[in-house]
Design an enzyme around this catalytic site. Sequence first.
Site, short mmCIF file in Angstrom:
data_model
loop_
_atom_site.label_atom_id
_atom_site.label_comp_id
_atom_site.label_asym_id
_atom_site.label_seq_id
_atom_site.Cartn_x
_atom_site.Cartn_y
_atom_site.Cartn_z
N ASP A 1 -10.99 4.01 12.39
CA ASP A 1 -11.85 3.86 10.97
C ASP A 1 -12.53 2.59 11.21
O ASP A 1 -12.40 1.84 10.11
CB ASP A 1 -11.18 4.28 9.93
CG ASP A 1 -12.26 4.28 8.43
OD1 ASP A 1 -13.29 4.78 8.84
OD2 ASP A 1 -11.53 3.92 7.43
N ALA B 1 -16.43 -2.77 6.38
CA ALA B 1 -15.30 -3.11 5.28
C ALA B 1 -13.85 -3.29 5.64
O ALA B 1 -13.28 -3.84 4.97
CB ALA B 1 -15.22 -1.73 4.41
N LYS C 1 0.92 -1.21 -0.21
CA LYS C 1 -0.06 -0.01 -0.09
C LYS C 1 0.89 1.44 0.00
O LYS C 1 1.92 1.40 0.79
CB LYS C 1 -0.89 0.29 1.27
CG LYS C 1 -1.82 1.15 1.18
CD LYS C 1 -2.79 1.09 2.61
CE LYS C 1 -3.54 2.19 2.49
NZ LYS C 1 -4.72 2.23 3.55
#
Length: 506
Positions: A136, A140, A38
């Site tokens: 967060d 998901a 990432k």
Amino acid sequence: MSEVIAERYRLVEALGEGGMGRVWQARDELLGRNVALKELVLPRGLPEAEIRDLRERAIREARAIARIDHRNVVRIFDVFHEGGSPWIVMELVVGRSLYEEVRDDGPMPPERAAAIGLDILAGLRAAHRSGVLHRDVKPANVLLSDDGRVVLTDFGLAASSGDSGMTSTGIVLGSPSYLAPERALDDEITAAADLWSLGATLYAAVEGRPPYDKSTPMATLAALATQPPRPPTQAGVLQPVLDGLLRKEVADRIGADEAEELLRAALNGEISPADTMGLPEPKTRRGGVLWWAGIAAVLVVAAVIAGRPMFSSSAGAEELPASERIVQEQPPAGVVPPVPAGSAPRSAATATRTTRVPPTTTVAAAPAVTTAHAATATTTAAPKPAAVGSQIQNMRTGTCLQLDSGSGAIVLWSCTGADAQKFDLPSDGTLRVLGQCVRILGTGDGGRLGTGSCAGKAAQWNLNASYDLVNLDVVKCTDVPDSNSADGVPAQIWECTGSGNQKWRH
């Protein structure tokens, strides 16, 4: 793709973009294993000083998370700089996210949600012990791996305890449907904010939608500040823990120990839905509802996002103005998403998936559909195709899909039962209206629907058990832009969010 990063990692496949990150499946050539790689991608328009701060913090927090050795936290193997950007190397998890499971299979039983909640809580506690907040937590970012692990991933917004919920320019980082109230108010962030998000995540697991689910980021944040959560109807034995976690006041919210006790009891079916276990009554914050309404101006700033939509690859995605973007539901880095029937398999998905919330501005409507277009198409050259099927009605706007016989576009119109509103889903996987096949006209978010050839996956659809009308070529949902109920609004495809403007009755 053969590019080699840091002379060690060979990029194999682009997995997606968003959540302040661009993710690839990569091959670690030194150790001979597959990983998720990432790259940090920052919001546009930030001052250079803040960009440097966010990059440094990303590296610092990645290193902190890498020290967390827990089965319920994604493992980070390495961090490095390449081309001026930080890169994070993490494990490649095979499975699907909690968001994908609920989207594809519908709400889950409270007992199963309680078991998943215990694992998420265990991962959060391990992070909190290291002084790291997730910031967060959402369906998901919870991976349900094929080996049975529940893995909390995408710590891309992680921060140290006590940090503010905003950047210095007023950008709120996170997904508004799962955001703790104190985050929206730029109050001090503590572990209690992650526990609120855990509660919102479990709520979505049993209800099929988050406790705050409005059509725009602004409306969602305003509801978060001024309204109580929507009472759940399917929580069952999970009700007490949801009541305890979804308290606006941090002082009223239950802690990790109480949450664990209630989750274990719910797992064993030991709690009556009416049993509140002596949870404290919520207090009125700083003068009550009027004070909450008075902070509405803060929410304008909160509607600015920290990333691009992440539910799919970025190819063809529209770039929204900064005031209209928000972090959205994405499959976490390294997760292999489910493959709908008839679609091509994919090797993996990103470690941070986000949900699209429609932009706050009104999308320009397609050319108005005339009365002649609204009527059933006629021709003098050939017999009129027989109308087969029934209306497909949006659950939020109440409008129906309709064929504009003049342009061949699929638009939204007041439901009349006209032949142009009768759609059929035959066994070949197509969606048909008046003998024509509906297909997507673009692959990016905002792509419109029209009619044409029945060949190829662009003409393949699935109306699943969660009432999503999904195109199988791009695995995106049919969407009413901005929940606009006007006649003539063009139907679109967009990343699947689970919101009402993507739910359909047929």
